[in-house]
Design an enzyme around this catalytic site. Structure first.
Site, PDB file in Angstrom:
ATOM      1  N   ASP A  16       0.833  -1.210   0.000  1.00  0.00           N
ATOM      2  CA  ASP A  16       0.000   0.000   0.000  1.00  0.00           C
ATOM      3  C   ASP A  16       0.863   1.254   0.000  1.00  0.00           C
ATOM      4  OD1 ASP A  16       0.789  -0.730   2.674  1.00  0.00           O
ATOM      5  OD2 ASP A  16      -0.573   0.794   3.438  1.00  0.00           O
ATOM      6  N   GLU A  38       0.046  -1.362   5.559  1.00  0.00           N
ATOM      7  CA  GLU A  38       1.061  -1.013   6.562  1.00  0.00           C
ATOM      8  C   GLU A  38       0.874   0.406   7.061  1.00  0.00           C
ATOM      9  OE1 GLU A  38       4.930   0.700   7.936  1.00  0.00           O
ATOM     10  OE2 GLU A  38       3.725   1.257   6.195  1.00  0.00           O
TER      11      GLU A  38
END
Length: 485
Positions: free
Chosen positions: A77, A144
């Site tokens: 991400d 994350e």
């Protein structure tokens, strides 16, 4: 330099490919499918766990079969931020990159090199047939940036390697062997708006152009925080004239120092000229205060239409709490060997107004878990005293240094051999997924490194192109020198 000159070409080719794929935190579905298809198209064992983490195995090359399995890990991400005047949909649009000297940047948005360049390096390894290595597990975690969801949700049998190389660090030549733990604090002020009393003059004031940055890596750089600056002015005006607050919006991500913000407030009509004088004096003082770190501040203030306001009790409580809650570094590490590193900090990350609620998010970090708890309780108590409803997440653990790490020794020695200089081995105040891995896989021997990035989590994010080749060469050398199992 043009895009045809980017080296290593195989890494930048993969980076260009994934920048076509939307991958905001918590919305990585397209990236998960891409990674799954990538592994399967290369006839590699590929699995996706219940959380959405992806693991792709690549067998050892001939002669390296007896080496221990190495995990190479990055998160899929990215932080999504853009300049206010840029039209961009992170759920649909591809990142547009451009070259600025030795740096790769994006056109008005975050670049996604945090941690897209790590993903690209892994994909380049998976796509290569001319490198030497033992068994490898390439692991791609999700979400994350906004909660470490992938690492939290990973089961203890998902990975099986003995060594783990995390590619989520941002200074080439620096190897990280420990990280801070963290907790997020969310304070909510609920209220019923009321019509503005007669005789008030409404202002809309804004600040933009701050440097911002990562609330872990950059918290010690004394950069201005837009929320704290605007809160200072509101507190001063409230004490002198009595402010009625209507709107306060600043910040987006829990792990970024807010770069801009806007407030709408009202004062007695007869005090409007005094407020203008105070604003001009205040902005001059703040520019002088941050003339080293933030020298491109852009201020604006003007009249605006009347609108419903917070009740006076909530308005006062909100303004006072934002003034009272400190921000920045609270303690440096006491260990002499780590005295350069921030131990404990807090960052007021966002304030968002809606019709009947103002929500404030702050993040606390520390390498010492007892101090992390104390700092989080301190922030919580300040908002509780103001009458807010406060919740905190479970947080994530610190990653403790392993003084007997074979992987760190190999990482250092191969770096010295390749580049003829000593690297820096240190801890980091930012949070890394290694902290969670250390709890679920206590046997793992870990290190974190990566190419040089600057201004991550902001539209100024940039990647130092020559350092990608250095990290690539170094990683391949490490893989050749992994011990036998």
């Amino acid at each position: 330099m043009n895009k045809n000159d980017l080296k290593p070409a195989r890494v930048f080719e993969q980076f260009a490919n994934i920048n076509q794929i939307p991958r905001p935190s918590k919305h990585e579905e397209q990236m998960i499918e891409y990674l799954k298809a990538f592994g399967e198209s290369h006839n590699l064992e590929t699995k996706v766990d219940e959380t959405g983490n992806v693991l792709i195995k690549i067998p050892a090359t001939p002669g390296y079969e007896k080496k221990a399995t190495t995990i190479i890990q990055s998160h899929m991400d990215m932080v999504c931020d853009k300049l206010v005047d840029v039209e961009f949909d992170f759920h649909k649009d591809a990142i547009q990159t451009e070259i600025d000297g030795d740096w790769l940047t994006a056109k008005g948005t975050t670049l996604g090199a945090d941690d897209g360049i790590g993903v690209a390096i892994e994909l380049a390894i998976l796509d290569s047939n001319d490198i030497e290595h033992g068994p490898i597990e390439c692991v791609f975690t999700r979400d994350e940036e906004t909660g470490l969801t992938g690492a939290f949700g990973m089961k203890s049998d998902f990975m099986s390697g003995k060594y783990l190389i995390n590619l989520d660090s941002e200074d080439e030549g620096q190897f990280f062997i420990s990280c801070a733990g963290g907790i997020n604090t969310t304070a909510s002020f609920k209220f019923e708006r009321e019509a503005a009393p007669a005789g008030l003059f409404f202002f809309e004031a804004s600040l933009k152009g701050l440097v911002g940055g990562h609330s872990g890596d950059d918290i010690d750089k004394k950069r201005a925080n837009a929320i704290k600056i605007l809160s200072r002015f509101l507190y001063m005006a409230n004490e002198k004239y009595g402010v009625r607050l209507a709107q306060f919006n600043s910040g987006k991500m829990h792990n970024a120092i807010p770069r801009d913000g806007k407030i709408i407030f009202a004062v007695p009509f007869g005090k409007k000229d005094d407020v203008m004088v105070d604003w001009n004096l205040f902005t001059t003082d703040v520019e002088d205060e941050f003339h080293v770190t933030d020298n491109a501040m852009k201020w604006n203030i003007g009249s605006t239409d009347a609108q419903p306001v917070l009740d006076k009790t909530t308005s006062d409580a909100l303004i006072r709490s934002l003034q009272a809650v400190d921000n920045g570094v609270f303690a440096m590490c006491q260990d002499e060997a780590l005295a350069y590193m921030v131990e404990t900090s807090s960052n007021i990350a966002s304030v968002q107004s809606s019709e009947n609620e103002v929500v404030i998010v702050a993040s606390q970090r520390s390498n010492v878990m007892s101090n992390l708890k104390n700092m989080a309780q301190t922030i919580k108590a300040a908002f509780q005293l103001a009458g807010a409803e406060v919740i905190q997440n479970d947080g994530y653990p610190a990653w403790k240094m392993n003084p007997n790490s074979k992987l760190v020794d190999i990482t250092v020695e191969t770096y010295k051999k390749l580049f003829g200089k000593d690297p820096v081995v240190k801890g980091i105040h930012a949070g890394l997924e290694c902290g969670l891995f250390s709890e679920k896989y206590p046997h793992l021997d870990m290190v974190s490194f990566g190419p040089t990035l600057r201004y991550v989590h902001t539209p100024d994010e940039r990647l130092l192109i020559p350092t990608v080749q250095m990290v690539w060469d170094h990683l391949l050398e490490i893989l050749k020198n992994i011990p036998e199992d």
